[in-house]
Each structure stands twice: as structure tokens, then as C-alpha cells.
Scaffold this motif. Structure first.
Motif, PDB file in Angstrom:
ATOM      1  N   PHE A   1       6.690   0.898 -25.978  1.00  0.00           N
ATOM      2  CA  PHE A   1       6.885   1.226 -24.568  1.00  0.00           C
ATOM      3  C   PHE A   1       6.092   2.490 -24.257  1.00  0.00           C
ATOM      4  O   PHE A   1       6.314   3.540 -24.858  1.00  0.00           O
ATOM      5  CB  PHE A   1       8.370   1.454 -24.256  1.00  0.00           C
ATOM      6  CG  PHE A   1       8.621   1.879 -22.832  1.00  0.00           C
ATOM      7  CD1 PHE A   1       8.752   0.930 -21.820  1.00  0.00           C
ATOM      8  CD2 PHE A   1       8.721   3.223 -22.497  1.00  0.00           C
ATOM      9  CE1 PHE A   1       8.958   1.313 -20.508  1.00  0.00           C
ATOM     10  CE2 PHE A   1       8.935   3.621 -21.170  1.00  0.00           C
ATOM     11  CZ  PHE A   1       9.055   2.662 -20.183  1.00  0.00           C
ATOM     12  N   ASP A   2       5.174   2.392 -23.312  1.00  0.00           N
ATOM     13  CA  ASP A   2       4.326   3.540 -22.966  1.00  0.00           C
ATOM     14  C   ASP A   2       3.927   3.435 -21.504  1.00  0.00           C
ATOM     15  O   ASP A   2       3.042   2.667 -21.136  1.00  0.00           O
ATOM     16  CB  ASP A   2       3.082   3.571 -23.855  1.00  0.00           C
ATOM     17  CG  ASP A   2       2.167   4.749 -23.534  1.00  0.00           C
ATOM     18  OD1 ASP A   2       2.573   5.631 -22.744  1.00  0.00           O
ATOM     19  OD2 ASP A   2       1.037   4.781 -24.064  1.00  0.00           O
ATOM     20  N   LEU A   3       4.587   4.218 -20.665  1.00  0.00           N
ATOM     21  CA  LEU A   3       4.288   4.126 -19.238  1.00  0.00           C
ATOM     22  C   LEU A   3       2.903   4.671 -18.919  1.00  0.00           C
ATOM     23  O   LEU A   3       2.393   4.466 -17.810  1.00  0.00           O
ATOM     24  CB  LEU A   3       5.370   4.823 -18.410  1.00  0.00           C
ATOM     25  CG  LEU A   3       5.552   6.338 -18.510  1.00  0.00           C
ATOM     26  CD1 LEU A   3       4.645   7.078 -17.524  1.00  0.00           C
ATOM     27  CD2 LEU A   3       6.998   6.715 -18.200  1.00  0.00           C
ATOM     28  N   PHE A   4       2.285   5.354 -19.886  1.00  0.00           N
ATOM     29  CA  PHE A   4       0.951   5.901 -19.663  1.00  0.00           C
ATOM     30  C   PHE A   4      -0.146   4.989 -20.194  1.00  0.00           C
ATOM     31  O   PHE A   4      -1.324   5.374 -20.174  1.00  0.00           O
ATOM     32  CB  PHE A   4       0.833   7.285 -20.318  1.00  0.00           C
ATOM     33  CG  PHE A   4       1.749   8.307 -19.729  1.00  0.00           C
ATOM     34  CD1 PHE A   4       1.536   8.810 -18.456  1.00  0.00           C
ATOM     35  CD2 PHE A   4       2.849   8.761 -20.446  1.00  0.00           C
ATOM     36  CE1 PHE A   4       2.388   9.745 -17.910  1.00  0.00           C
ATOM     37  CE2 PHE A   4       3.712   9.698 -19.912  1.00  0.00           C
ATOM     38  CZ  PHE A   4       3.486  10.201 -18.629  1.00  0.00           C
ATOM     39  N   ARG A   5       0.191   3.805 -20.676  1.00  0.00           N
ATOM     40  CA  ARG A   5      -0.838   2.915 -21.231  1.00  0.00           C
ATOM     41  C   ARG A   5      -1.907   2.618 -20.182  1.00  0.00           C
ATOM     42  O   ARG A   5      -1.618   2.525 -18.977  1.00  0.00           O
ATOM     43  CB  ARG A   5      -0.228   1.645 -21.797  1.00  0.00           C
ATOM     44  CG  ARG A   5       0.397   0.704 -20.819  1.00  0.00           C
ATOM     45  CD  ARG A   5       0.747  -0.650 -21.446  1.00  0.00           C
ATOM     46  NE  ARG A   5       1.576  -0.566 -22.631  1.00  0.00           N
ATOM     47  CZ  ARG A   5       1.142  -0.899 -23.855  1.00  0.00           C
ATOM     48  NH1 ARG A   5      -0.102  -1.338 -24.020  1.00  0.00           N
ATOM     49  NH2 ARG A   5       1.950  -0.810 -24.889  1.00  0.00           N
ATOM     50  N   ASP A   6      -3.143   2.437 -20.636  1.00  0.00           N
ATOM     51  CA  ASP A   6      -4.251   2.237 -19.697  1.00  0.00           C
ATOM     52  C   ASP A   6      -4.641   0.772 -19.543  1.00  0.00           C
ATOM     53  O   ASP A   6      -5.649   0.461 -18.893  1.00  0.00           O
ATOM     54  CB  ASP A   6      -5.475   3.068 -20.109  1.00  0.00           C
ATOM     55  CG  ASP A   6      -5.971   2.750 -21.520  1.00  0.00           C
ATOM     56  OD1 ASP A   6      -5.528   1.724 -22.087  1.00  0.00           O
ATOM     57  OD2 ASP A   6      -6.792   3.514 -22.051  1.00  0.00           O
ATOM     58  N   ASP A   7      -3.851  -0.143 -20.156  1.00  0.00           N
ATOM     59  CA  ASP A   7      -4.168  -1.567 -20.004  1.00  0.00           C
ATOM     60  C   ASP A   7      -3.117  -2.297 -19.167  1.00  0.00           C
ATOM     61  O   ASP A   7      -2.955  -3.509 -19.266  1.00  0.00           O
ATOM     62  CB  ASP A   7      -4.345  -2.244 -21.366  1.00  0.00           C
ATOM     63  CG  ASP A   7      -3.189  -1.990 -22.324  1.00  0.00           C
ATOM     64  OD1 ASP A   7      -2.193  -1.374 -21.902  1.00  0.00           O
ATOM     65  OD2 ASP A   7      -3.288  -2.396 -23.500  1.00  0.00           O
ATOM     66  N   LEU A   8      -2.410  -1.546 -18.331  1.00  0.00           N
ATOM     67  CA  LEU A   8      -1.470  -2.119 -17.362  1.00  0.00           C
ATOM     68  C   LEU A   8      -1.675  -1.396 -16.046  1.00  0.00           C
ATOM     69  O   LEU A   8      -1.599  -0.166 -15.994  1.00  0.00           O
ATOM     70  CB  LEU A   8      -0.019  -1.951 -17.836  1.00  0.00           C
ATOM     71  CG  LEU A   8       1.058  -2.543 -16.926  1.00  0.00           C
ATOM     72  CD1 LEU A   8       1.007  -4.067 -16.945  1.00  0.00           C
ATOM     73  CD2 LEU A   8       2.441  -2.064 -17.342  1.00  0.00           C
ATOM     74  N   THR A   9      -1.951  -2.128 -14.982  1.00  0.00           N
ATOM     75  CA  THR A   9      -2.302  -1.516 -13.703  1.00  0.00           C
ATOM     76  C   THR A   9      -1.073  -1.410 -12.819  1.00  0.00           C
ATOM     77  O   THR A   9      -0.595  -2.418 -12.284  1.00  0.00           O
ATOM     78  CB  THR A   9      -3.395  -2.347 -12.989  1.00  0.00           C
ATOM     79  OG1 THR A   9      -4.432  -2.639 -13.909  1.00  0.00           O
ATOM     80  CG2 THR A   9      -3.952  -1.595 -11.794  1.00  0.00           C
ATOM     81  N   SER A  10      -0.549  -0.203 -12.655  1.00  0.00           N
ATOM     82  CA  SER A  10       0.687  -0.035 -11.878  1.00  0.00           C
ATOM     83  C   SER A  10       0.451  -0.228 -10.383  1.00  0.00           C
ATOM     84  O   SER A  10       1.354  -0.639  -9.651  1.00  0.00           O
ATOM     85  CB  SER A  10       1.301   1.345 -12.130  1.00  0.00           C
ATOM     86  OG  SER A  10       0.426   2.380 -11.742  1.00  0.00           O
ATOM     87  N   THR A  11      -0.771   0.035  -9.907  1.00  0.00           N
ATOM     88  CA  THR A  11      -1.037  -0.075  -8.470  1.00  0.00           C
ATOM     89  C   THR A  11      -0.989  -1.512  -7.974  1.00  0.00           C
ATOM     90  O   THR A  11      -0.773  -1.759  -6.787  1.00  0.00           O
ATOM     91  CB  THR A  11      -2.413   0.530  -8.121  1.00  0.00           C
ATOM     92  OG1 THR A  11      -3.405  -0.060  -8.968  1.00  0.00           O
ATOM     93  CG2 THR A  11      -2.407   2.038  -8.318  1.00  0.00           C
ATOM     94  N   THR A  12      -1.175  -2.482  -8.870  1.00  0.00           N
ATOM     95  CA  THR A  12      -1.108  -3.892  -8.471  1.00  0.00           C
ATOM     96  C   THR A  12       0.100  -4.601  -9.093  1.00  0.00           C
ATOM     97  O   THR A  12       0.237  -5.814  -8.965  1.00  0.00           O
ATOM     98  CB  THR A  12      -2.387  -4.655  -8.887  1.00  0.00           C
ATOM     99  OG1 THR A  12      -2.550  -4.553 -10.313  1.00  0.00           O
ATOM    100  CG2 THR A  12      -3.610  -4.077  -8.190  1.00  0.00           C
ATOM    101  N   ALA A  13       0.980  -3.843  -9.742  1.00  0.00           N
ATOM    102  CA  ALA A  13       2.051  -4.438 -10.544  1.00  0.00           C
ATOM    103  C   ALA A  13       3.091  -5.183  -9.723  1.00  0.00           C
ATOM    104  O   ALA A  13       3.867  -5.972 -10.262  1.00  0.00           O
ATOM    105  CB  ALA A  13       2.739  -3.361 -11.384  1.00  0.00           C
TER     106      ALA A  13
END
Length: 408
Positions: free
Chosen positions: A325-337
Motif C-alpha cells: 500500500f503506497d498512496l505515493f506510488r507513481d503508477d496510479l493516477t489519482s486525478t482520473t481515479a
């Protein structure tokens, strides 16, 4: 054909205890499994689940909902296709986005969160599942619909029965009967309310559904009842589990909890990563139109495909170190989540992307903000470690926490 080396059965106690280990085996050596007990084909890799959901070639239908959902909800928008689906979606979608959500329903969400938290904010301890997560989304939906608060206990009972029906993969007849009984009871309650709201509309969601019109089409009483039933179950269960899992994840990673407490704009990232790491719904089904080739073999025409979201969202071919679990991961786009362009699969994708995704986001942002404000130095109760439960839907069954009351 599906490969012979099969992981633990999805109806087994071993799978219920730790589906993620089984998912890993599936992705690596059995990406397509014919599961005889449920009569479906289990699909576990990200690329396959994404393909099924996006369905650009129109190889899949939602005909499975005829038996999976209709017995408890009646015929819902999820079963529709083509223009009929697009018109129905256009009738209901405006209430769950933009000005309607912000100006009309966000105040309801904020009030309901505050009222629940006021019940335990001064105690220094709470079970976040029992005191907040299981109650908050059902309360919000009932209040958005403008339903009588004295009936909220009944809504929670109906919601519980429907969720049990949807997750009844083993076919327990008592669970099936309770779900079918709920459909009758909910209809007997809602249809008269809908008719009264047509005659004397207000500013609530139910009145808006009654008045909504697209291309000369309006929703029937039965359409509205079925949508309300679906909203109660789908909107309640997913947000309930997401809140519990989000806090379990943050409490298990104190550095990330501290970061979110300091910068509340990170709530979106924490929610998106929770949806990836611990999706509330682990399985969504579709049905094949014709024969379809997927990783690991061929699915015949007219077969049910069980898309294992909980597996796909932890596919190492899509996400680095996927079990972390890593909310800072760079392979998940929160702006389009929380849109149909999401790169996690928890809300599905394509034309059946969850219509309530932005409502869920508003509930999570509001609830997490208010809980963090009310609970400084939040921590697990002594000796507690969260345990997920469930197969169809999944999340912590309890989440006892301690904190110093504000001003205490």
C-alpha cells in the motif's frame, strides 16, 4: 482450455482467509479457470479484466444480472444496453456530479458525517466499522432520497439482506429467500413513496428522479424503485468497505497517515490506492456473446465470466510491488481515479463505469476529513490487527481505535 493447476477454490475457507495468495497463483499459472460450482470462468489478469470491462469489440453483455441482481432489485440500469442504457444513465447521472452533488447533496453528506461522529468523538475510542462506516453511506442515501429517518433501521436490514444475496456464491437457500423477500418488502415501501413524491415533489433525489426526462423518456415507478434499491446496496456496501479499508491501510502505515493528516488533498490519493489495494468489490460478472479468447484459453459463447478485480488490481505486470500500500506510488493516477479513465478497476470501466463514483469520492473526502479532525493521535486499539472478511465484497469486519478527544 484453462490450465489444470488450479489455486484454492473461491468458495473454500483458505480463499476467504487470503484471496491474494490464490490470485497470485491464478495470474501466474491459471489465468483462466472454469469454476464448476458457480458455473463461471474466473479471469484474474489486469489486461483481461480491463478488456472485459471496456468491451470495445462488444463481446460481453450484462445478461448475468438477470439472475444475479433482478431477483432482489428488479430490472436495473445495469441490465440495459445500447440507447436504452444511455438514456437511463442520462436520467440518473446528473444528480451524482457537478452542481447537484456539490450544492444539494454535499451538505447532506457533511451533516450526516458530523451527526455520526458526534456520537463518539468525546469517548476516546470507537469501532470505526460499527460506529461509522456501515452506517454513514446508508444514512446519506436515505437522506438524499428524502426518506423518513424513522425507517433507517429497515433500510439497513434490507441493505444487509441484499448484500448477502449478491455474495451468496454457494447458493444458500435461506440467503436467497431473504433477498427475494427484501425485494417485495422494499417495493411495498417505496412505490407509495414514489407516487406521493410525483404528486408533491421536493428538492430531494427521489423527486429529481421522478421529474427527470431525456428525449421524452421518463422513469417508471418500477424503474425508480429498482434504481433506489441498487443505489442502497451498491452505494452502501462499497463506501462502507472503502472507508474501513482506507483507515486500516493508513493506520498500518503511520507515515502515510501523518502525511494525509497534514495535507488533506492526499485523501484522494489514499482513496484511489485503497480502491486498488483493497477494492470493496472483488468480483464483477459479465456474459460472453460469442466464443472469446483470453489469457489461458477460450471462453465459450453464453458463458459467465467472473472478473476478479481484487486480483487484477494487484497484477505485477501493471503495478510495481502491487501488494504494497503506497498512496505515493507513481503508477496510479489519482486525478482520473473517479472517472471512466481510471487505471484501477474497482469501479469497472466502459459504459457501465460506476455512476456513483463521484458520490463515493465526496463521502470519503468528507468522512475522512471529519474523522481526522475529531480523532487526533488516532491509533489501533491495543493488540488489534485488522482482518479482512468476505469473498464477493471484502473489508475489515471491525476497526477498534483509540484517540485523544479534542479538548479532552
Amino acid at each position: 482450455m484453462p490450465q489444470a493447476s488450479a489455486p484454492p477454490d473461491i468458495l473454500s475457507p483458505e480463499f476467504a482467509a487470503d484471496p491474494y495468495a490464490a490470485y497470485r497463483i491464478m495470474r501466474e499459472s491459471a489465468p483462466l479457470v472454469h469454476h464448476e460450482a458457480t458455473g463461471s470462468y474466473l479471469v484474474s489478469r489486469y489486461e483481461d479484466v480491463e478488456r472485459v470491462f471496456k468491451d470495445r469489440a462488444q463481446e460481453f453483455t450484462t445478461d448475468n444480472y438477470d439472475w444475479q441482481l433482478e431477483p432482489v432489485h428488479g430490472r436495473t440500469i445495469l441490465q440495459l444496453s445500447g440507447r436504452e442504457h444511455s438514456v437511463r444513465r442520462a436520467l440518473v447521472a446528473p444528480a451524482f456530479r457537478g452542481a447537484d452533488l456539490r450544492d444539494t447533496f454535499l451538505p447532506v453528506i457533511e451533516r450526516d458525517a458530523r451527526e455520526l461522529i458526534d456520537g463518539f468523538r468525546h469517548t476516546g475510542e470507537a469501532d470505526l466499522v460499527q460506529a461509522f462506516a456501515t452506517r454513514f453511506p446508508v444514512l446519506v442515501i436515505a437522506d438524499m432520497l428524502g426518506l423518513d429517518r424513522k425507517d433507517h433501521r429497515r433500510f439497513h436490514g434490507w441493505y444487509t439482506n441484499v448484500i448477502a444475496f449478491l455474495g451468496n456464491l454457494a447458493g444458500d437457500p435461506a440467503v436467497t429467500a431473504a433477498g427475494e423477500r427484501t425485494r417485495v418488502e422494499f417495493a411495498e415501501y417505496m412505490i407509495p413513496v414514489i407516487r406521493r413524491r410525483r404528486e408533491a415533489p421536493g428538492g430531494d433525489l427521489l423527486s429529481r428522479l421522478c421529474a427527470a426526462e431525456v428525449d421524452g423518456v421518463r422513469m417508471s415507478d418500477e424503474d425508480i424503485k429498482a434504481f433506489c434499491s441498487l443505489l442502497l446496496a451498491a452505494g452502501g456496501e462499497t463506501t462502507d468497505k472503502a472507508i474501513a479499508s482506507l483507515f486500516a491501510n493508513l493506520l498500518a502505515h503511520p507515515d502515510q497517515l501523518a502525511a494525509v493528516r497534514e495535507d488533506r488533498s492526499l485523501i484522494d490519493r489514499a482513496f484511489a490506492e485503497t480502491l486498488r489495494h483493497n477494492p470493496p468489490v472483488h468480483m464483477i460478472m459479465r456474459q460472453t456473446v460469442g466464443e472469446v479468447e483470453l489469457s489461458g484459453g477460450t471462453v465459450p459463447a453464453g458463458a459467465t465470466v467472473t472478473c476478479l478485480i481484487g486480483s487484477a488490481n494487484r497484477d505485477a505486470d501493471r503495478y510495481a510491488d502491487p501488494d504494497r500500500f503506497d498512496l505515493f506510488r507513481d503508477d496510479l493516477t489519482s486525478t482520473t481515479a473517479f472517472s471512466a479513465a481510471a487505471d484501477h478497476l474497482a469501479f469497472a470501466l466502459g459504459r457501465h463505469f460506476c455512476v456513483g463514483a463521484l458520490l463515493a469520492r465526496a463521502e470519503i473526502e468528507t468522512g475522512v476529513n471529519q474523522l481526522l479532525d475529531a480523532m487526533p493521535d488516532l491509533r489501533f486499539a491495543d493488540g488489534f490487527s485488522p482482518v479482512e472478511e468476505g469473498v464477493f465484497t471484502r473489508g475489515p469486519a471491525s476497526l477498534p481505535v483509540r484517540f485523544t478527544p479534542v479538548g479532552g
